[in-house]
Design a protein around this motif. Structure first.
Motif, PDB file in Angstrom:
ATOM      1  N   ALA A   1     113.313 116.609  14.451  1.00  0.00           N
ATOM      2  CA  ALA A   1     114.396 116.660  13.480  1.00  0.00           C
ATOM      3  C   ALA A   1     115.676 117.145  14.147  1.00  0.00           C
ATOM      4  O   ALA A   1     115.642 117.956  15.084  1.00  0.00           O
ATOM      5  N   ASP A   2     116.810 116.632  13.667  1.00  0.00           N
ATOM      6  CA  ASP A   2     118.093 117.026  14.235  1.00  0.00           C
ATOM      7  C   ASP A   2     118.457 118.445  13.815  1.00  0.00           C
ATOM      8  O   ASP A   2     118.280 118.837  12.668  1.00  0.00           O
ATOM      9  N   ASP A   3     118.966 119.198  14.768  1.00  0.00           N
ATOM     10  CA  ASP A   3     119.529 120.508  14.501  1.00  0.00           C
ATOM     11  C   ASP A   3     121.048 120.406  14.582  1.00  0.00           C
ATOM     12  O   ASP A   3     121.595 119.435  15.112  1.00  0.00           O
ATOM     13  N   THR A   4     121.723 121.422  14.070  1.00  0.00           N
ATOM     14  CA  THR A   4     123.175 121.509  14.177  1.00  0.00           C
ATOM     15  C   THR A   4     123.519 122.447  15.320  1.00  0.00           C
ATOM     16  O   THR A   4     122.955 123.541  15.428  1.00  0.00           O
ATOM     17  N   TRP A   5     124.449 122.026  16.174  1.00  0.00           N
ATOM     18  CA  TRP A   5     124.811 122.785  17.365  1.00  0.00           C
ATOM     19  C   TRP A   5     126.293 123.142  17.323  1.00  0.00           C
ATOM     20  O   TRP A   5     127.114 122.386  16.815  1.00  0.00           O
ATOM     21  N   LEU A   6     126.594 124.304  17.872  1.00  0.00           N
ATOM     22  CA  LEU A   6     127.972 124.759  17.982  1.00  0.00           C
ATOM     23  C   LEU A   6     128.243 125.140  19.426  1.00  0.00           C
ATOM     24  O   LEU A   6     127.463 125.866  20.044  1.00  0.00           O
ATOM     25  N   VAL A   7     129.345 124.641  19.964  1.00  0.00           N
ATOM     26  CA  VAL A   7     129.797 125.029  21.304  1.00  0.00           C
ATOM     27  C   VAL A   7     131.013 125.926  21.140  1.00  0.00           C
ATOM     28  O   VAL A   7     131.962 125.574  20.432  1.00  0.00           O
TER      29      VAL A   7
ATOM     30  N   PHE B   1     131.258 121.052  16.948  1.00  0.00           N
ATOM     31  CA  PHE B   1     129.907 120.934  16.417  1.00  0.00           C
ATOM     32  C   PHE B   1     129.266 119.648  16.941  1.00  0.00           C
ATOM     33  O   PHE B   1     129.952 118.711  17.359  1.00  0.00           O
ATOM     34  N   GLY B   2     127.944 119.617  16.892  1.00  0.00           N
ATOM     35  CA  GLY B   2     127.193 118.426  17.244  1.00  0.00           C
ATOM     36  C   GLY B   2     125.868 118.439  16.516  1.00  0.00           C
ATOM     37  O   GLY B   2     125.494 119.427  15.874  1.00  0.00           O
ATOM     38  N   SER B   3     125.148 117.336  16.611  1.00  0.00           N
ATOM     39  CA  SER B   3     123.871 117.217  15.925  1.00  0.00           C
ATOM     40  C   SER B   3     122.874 116.491  16.806  1.00  0.00           C
ATOM     41  O   SER B   3     123.217 115.504  17.470  1.00  0.00           O
TER      42      SER B   3
ATOM     43  N   ALA C   1     133.209 131.884  29.640  1.00  0.00           N
ATOM     44  CA  ALA C   1     131.925 131.206  29.431  1.00  0.00           C
ATOM     45  C   ALA C   1     132.038 130.131  28.364  1.00  0.00           C
ATOM     46  O   ALA C   1     132.899 130.200  27.474  1.00  0.00           O
ATOM     47  N   VAL C   2     131.133 129.156  28.452  1.00  0.00           N
ATOM     48  CA  VAL C   2     130.979 128.127  27.417  1.00  0.00           C
ATOM     49  C   VAL C   2     129.536 128.212  26.941  1.00  0.00           C
ATOM     50  O   VAL C   2     128.602 128.043  27.740  1.00  0.00           O
ATOM     51  N   LEU C   3     129.347 128.495  25.650  1.00  0.00           N
ATOM     52  CA  LEU C   3     128.015 128.746  25.103  1.00  0.00           C
ATOM     53  C   LEU C   3     127.608 127.662  24.115  1.00  0.00           C
ATOM     54  O   LEU C   3     128.438 127.100  23.409  1.00  0.00           O
ATOM     55  N   LEU C   4     126.289 127.400  24.074  1.00  0.00           N
ATOM     56  CA  LEU C   4     125.700 126.451  23.135  1.00  0.00           C
ATOM     57  C   LEU C   4     124.805 127.223  22.168  1.00  0.00           C
ATOM     58  O   LEU C   4     123.910 127.958  22.597  1.00  0.00           O
ATOM     59  N   TRP C   5     125.071 127.068  20.862  1.00  0.00           N
ATOM     60  CA  TRP C   5     124.337 127.794  19.832  1.00  0.00           C
ATOM     61  C   TRP C   5     123.623 126.813  18.904  1.00  0.00           C
ATOM     62  O   TRP C   5     124.173 125.769  18.545  1.00  0.00           O
ATOM     63  N   ASN C   6     122.404 127.173  18.474  1.00  0.00           N
ATOM     64  CA  ASN C   6     121.716 126.450  17.424  1.00  0.00           C
ATOM     65  C   ASN C   6     122.091 127.117  16.100  1.00  0.00           C
ATOM     66  O   ASN C   6     121.779 128.294  15.877  1.00  0.00           O
ATOM     67  N   VAL C   7     122.765 126.397  15.223  1.00  0.00           N
ATOM     68  CA  VAL C   7     123.294 126.978  13.994  1.00  0.00           C
ATOM     69  C   VAL C   7     122.177 127.428  13.065  1.00  0.00           C
ATOM     70  O   VAL C   7     122.234 128.527  12.472  1.00  0.00           O
ATOM     71  N   GLU C   8     121.144 126.600  12.915  1.00  0.00           N
ATOM     72  CA  GLU C   8     120.036 126.986  12.031  1.00  0.00           C
ATOM     73  C   GLU C   8     119.331 128.240  12.550  1.00  0.00           C
ATOM     74  O   GLU C   8     118.952 129.129  11.763  1.00  0.00           O
TER      75      GLU C   8
END
Length: 286
Positions: free
Chosen positions: A97-103, A84-86, A109-116
């Protein structure tokens, strides 16, 4: 020794054994063995649902509606590493504003997701879509880490190399070479966001400067076992390096030589504790 009682906060039911997981202070992501994609949930939601079901004497099953399937056609192989990241959206305004990210990382593949955004899509009945495909067909990934400076870059360990990818444009900034075997663990320093620590099967750890893409410290071989984990103290620049033999070594990253501060043999301590507990139980039964 004082006794510590732990209480289960919430339970997440899975169809298969979990192969890897990641968590921040709010969310939990799990990847099941042999399945593509990952499952995203908020343990607090499970606790609230369980409490509500208990109060109403109702049944909440396994709270399947609170779980979001993070799957995409580009990621067909099982997920082997997550983090996770922010931070603001890549390329967005610095004061956003900061979002929460999941890799999520798999062999293909390596994917980046916006959790919100994933939760918003799920509420609308739509499957979540990744914000970016950071890498494709890079091979087996054992570890990923996201920079603490607003999620601007992701470090990806594939084999003995570590790729550093910019989240804004998926540009590979650096490929860090130097490990003689697979890299198993990665951690960014919360004290210097350009500093990355890697460790792996060659039984060494390395400290990298990502502003220059250069190696600033390389340890000697620490032990006979592979190094399997890295964690950095958020209150002081020191790293805990864990090995497969149950040993944890602590290093001062503030010194040029990364001085070893302490070595703890958790395997030995656990065996001693189990022996002592057995002795107590035997004495109580006599």
């Amino acid at each position: 020794m004082a006794a510590v009682t732990l209480q289960v906060h919430s339970t997440v039911a899975l169809d298969r054994p979990a192969a890897c997981l990641a968590s921040d202070s709010t969310y939990l992501a799990l990847a099941c063995s042999g399945e593509s994609g990952a499952t995203l949930c908020c343990p607090e939601d499970f606790a609230d649902a369980t409490a509500a079901a208990s109060e109403s004497d109702g049944l909440n099953g396994d709270c399947a509606s609170l779980r979001i399937a993070m799957r995409h056609s580009s990621q067909q192989r099982p997920v082997t590493a997550m983090c996770f990241g922010s931070g603001p959206a890549p390329g967005g305004a610095a004061d956003a504003a900061d979002d929460t990210w999941l890799v999520t990382a798999s062999k293909d593949a390596v994917l980046l997701w916006n959790v919100e955004d994933a939760y918003a899509a799920s509420a609308d009945g739509a499957p979540p879509e990744p914000d970016a495909i950071l890498l494709e067909n890079q091979g087996s990934v054992e570890a990923v880490a996201m920079s603490p400076d607003g999620a601007t870059r992701v470090a990806i360990a594939a084999g003995s190399e570590v790729s550093v990818v910019a989240t804004e444009d998926c540009r590979c900034m650096f490929i860090l070479e130097g490990h003689a075997a697979a890299v198993i663990a990665l951690a960014f320093s919360p004290h210097a966001s350009h500093q990355l620590v890697s460790a792996g099967e060659d039984r060494t750890f390395k400290v990298w400067d990502l502003n220059a893409g250069s190696l600033v410290y390389q340890s000697a071989i620490l032990c006979a076992a592979s190094l399997t984990s890295v964690s950095i103290d958020p209150t002081y620049p020191r790293a805990a390096i864990g090995a497969a033999d149950g040993t944890v070594r602590f290093f001062d990253l503030a010194t040029p030589t990364c001085r070893c501060i302490q070595t703890v043999n958790l395997d030995s301590q656990l065996r001693n504790a189990l022996t002592a507990a057995g002795d107590v139980a035997a004495a109580a039964a006599a």
